[in-house]
Design a protein around this motif. Sequence first.
Motif, short mmCIF file in Angstrom:
data_model
loop_
_atom_site.label_atom_id
_atom_site.label_comp_id
_atom_site.label_asym_id
_atom_site.label_seq_id
_atom_site.Cartn_x
_atom_site.Cartn_y
_atom_site.Cartn_z
N SER A 1 -0.66 74.53 102.86
CA SER A 1 -0.89 74.12 101.48
C SER A 1 -2.27 74.59 101.08
O SER A 1 -3.28 74.15 101.63
CB SER A 1 -0.78 72.60 101.34
OG SER A 1 -1.08 72.19 100.03
N LYS B 1 -4.27 74.10 98.64
CA LYS B 1 -5.26 73.17 98.11
C LYS B 1 -5.85 72.25 99.18
O LYS B 1 -6.78 71.49 98.90
CB LYS B 1 -4.66 72.33 96.98
CG LYS B 1 -3.60 71.35 97.42
CD LYS B 1 -3.11 70.53 96.23
CE LYS B 1 -2.10 69.48 96.67
NZ LYS B 1 -1.66 68.64 95.53
N LYS B 2 -5.32 72.35 100.40
CA LYS B 2 -5.83 71.49 101.47
C LYS B 2 -6.46 72.28 102.62
O LYS B 2 -7.01 71.69 103.55
CB LYS B 2 -4.68 70.65 102.05
CG LYS B 2 -4.07 69.67 101.06
CD LYS B 2 -2.95 68.88 101.71
CE LYS B 2 -2.33 67.90 100.73
NZ LYS B 2 -1.21 67.14 101.34
N SER C 1 -10.41 71.80 95.40
CA SER C 1 -9.67 70.61 95.00
C SER C 1 -10.26 69.35 95.61
O SER C 1 -11.11 69.40 96.51
CB SER C 1 -8.21 70.74 95.45
OG SER C 1 -8.13 70.66 96.87
N LYS C 2 -9.79 68.22 95.12
CA LYS C 2 -10.21 66.94 95.66
C LYS C 2 -9.76 66.81 97.12
O LYS C 2 -10.43 66.18 97.94
CB LYS C 2 -9.63 65.79 94.83
CG LYS C 2 -10.23 64.43 95.18
CD LYS C 2 -9.74 63.36 94.22
CE LYS C 2 -10.36 62.00 94.59
NZ LYS C 2 -9.89 60.93 93.67
N ASP C 3 -8.62 67.41 97.45
CA ASP C 3 -8.15 67.41 98.84
C ASP C 3 -9.13 68.15 99.74
O ASP C 3 -9.38 67.73 100.87
CB ASP C 3 -6.76 68.07 98.94
CG ASP C 3 -5.67 67.20 98.33
OD1 ASP C 3 -5.57 66.04 98.71
OD2 ASP C 3 -4.93 67.70 97.47
N HIS C 4 -9.67 69.26 99.25
CA HIS C 4 -10.69 69.99 100.00
C HIS C 4 -11.90 69.09 100.25
O HIS C 4 -12.45 69.04 101.36
CB HIS C 4 -11.16 71.22 99.20
CG HIS C 4 -10.20 72.37 99.25
ND1 HIS C 4 -9.79 73.03 98.11
CD2 HIS C 4 -9.59 72.99 100.28
CE1 HIS C 4 -8.96 74.00 98.44
NE2 HIS C 4 -8.82 74.00 99.75
N MET D 1 -12.07 65.78 100.26
CA MET D 1 -11.76 64.70 101.20
C MET D 1 -11.72 65.22 102.64
O MET D 1 -12.11 64.53 103.57
CB MET D 1 -10.41 64.07 100.84
CG MET D 1 -10.39 63.32 99.52
SD MET D 1 -11.53 61.91 99.47
CE MET D 1 -12.92 62.63 98.62
N PHE D 2 -11.23 66.43 102.79
CA PHE D 2 -11.18 67.05 104.12
C PHE D 2 -12.59 67.23 104.67
O PHE D 2 -12.87 66.89 105.82
CB PHE D 2 -10.47 68.41 104.00
CG PHE D 2 -10.35 69.14 105.30
CD1 PHE D 2 -9.33 68.85 106.19
CD2 PHE D 2 -11.25 70.14 105.64
CE1 PHE D 2 -9.22 69.54 107.40
CE2 PHE D 2 -11.16 70.83 106.84
CZ PHE D 2 -10.12 70.52 107.71
#
Length: 505
Positions: free
Chosen positions: A219, A221-222, A266-269, A271-272
């Motif tokens: 994915s 975005k992650k 992204s926000k997922d990035h 948070m990762f």
Amino acid sequence: MIQKTKIENIIKKYDILKLISSILEVKKSGNSFFTRCPFHEEKTASFYISKKSQRYYCFGCHRAGNIINFIMEYKKCSFLSAIEIISKEKINNKYNKNIKDEPVYKIFNYLNGILIKTTENNITKFIKNRKLNEESITKFKLGIISYHIEKIKNKNIKIFLSKIGILDRNTLKLNKVFKNRLIIPIRNMKGEYIGIGGRTIFNDFKPKYINSPESDIFSKKKIFYGIYEAKKNTNSFIIVEGYFDVIKLHQFGIKNVLAILGTAFSKDHLMFLKSFCKKIIFCFDGDKAGKLASIKTAFMCLPFLFEFEIIKFVIMPQNYDPDSFITLNGKDKFLLLLDKSIFLIDFIFLIMNIKTLNSYFFFKINKILENVENMLVKNFVINYLSNYLYFGLNKIIYNKNVASIFIKACIYLIKKKYLIYKINFDKIFCNKYIFFNKDIRIFLDLCFLIKNNLNLNFSNLNKRLINKIKLKCVNIILLINKMPIDMLENEFLSILKKIESYNLK
């Protein structure tokens, strides 16, 4: 969310001493167990492991924790990933496993070998123009597609290759979209191949890049490109846009670099990164798209200001990217560019081009803060902005508890005395509740002075009421002086309505 009881069961079920012994050489000293710390360089073993408490502590770098903390720190993975590794009992064989024995690894190694040995003119010309050396090509397993892959007999491997796009999902034949493209394998933190990127070797061919299709293992975005190669180097990372930015910076010895995969940060990035990183430096391209990406990313990061030690932004020179800049100017000048990177808040103020105070200025500031729920962050930004502009903005913006409405009205009157004619004293005196507020006397005293002397000099006023009005609010006078007349009057009328309807609640 994982239940607390499950976490406690994992800590109790798995032996931290057994885990660490499978990775490091542990020696017993009396009833204690010691090894050299895996988190910092040392000659004498100072990393203590307690079998009784199932915890570890390093007397050198002071890192401490339980089995989950150790996996997170050692593997540079998130909390959930650590739980997954431990709960699936992948600990011992995972650390001892040689990834080079994996069939998929051998496939990418094969494609890499074809690239290294090729004499095809267009490909060698592309590699030469990109100034990629053989070490970088080998390290990142860059390759080119070969029809020999269709001959693979292992069905599971074929299904995997179709999932990442090398083979067509329906026919299991070679996917022609990757023809005449440089294959860039993408790996996760564990070193497992999860996808590919394909860069056309012809600059006039569109699209320049094609990535693997979205799947349960891939994915965009992650995922970060370069995470496997970068994870053990540092807890601070440079975030760039492209594959070749990562490869070229590695080639120059800068290894703590990650790239987003052809999509917005992204926000997922975020948070990762939050799970194992303390410092971030964004270094996007110097073109219009790169600048817009930096702006969007800055606003996204603002609510998480206190989640990281440092969030900074590099302003890349016009039409340069990290790859082209370091290739042309060298490592030292690129590091100098990093040294000049700008802290998150300063970067936001810079891109907002805050030079004058007007109604649009207030609109922009409130726009920044409207998505920030954390009051600590919000107040910090306001106070920082106050210092940035040498004005007491925090006394007006989000200032419900800073000064009473009577004091605020005084401040407007001090600077713009004609506002006295906007006041309806009959309405004010009809409200019995106002006399319960001690500041009403200050407000009425000021009104009396102004009505009797419209030429009253502020310096004279200082001697009479300045202490009562409170020195900390006087800076707003400078701010009000810059406000447009229509906005100033509207603000004052709004305050008067609150005075007229004031009650003890």
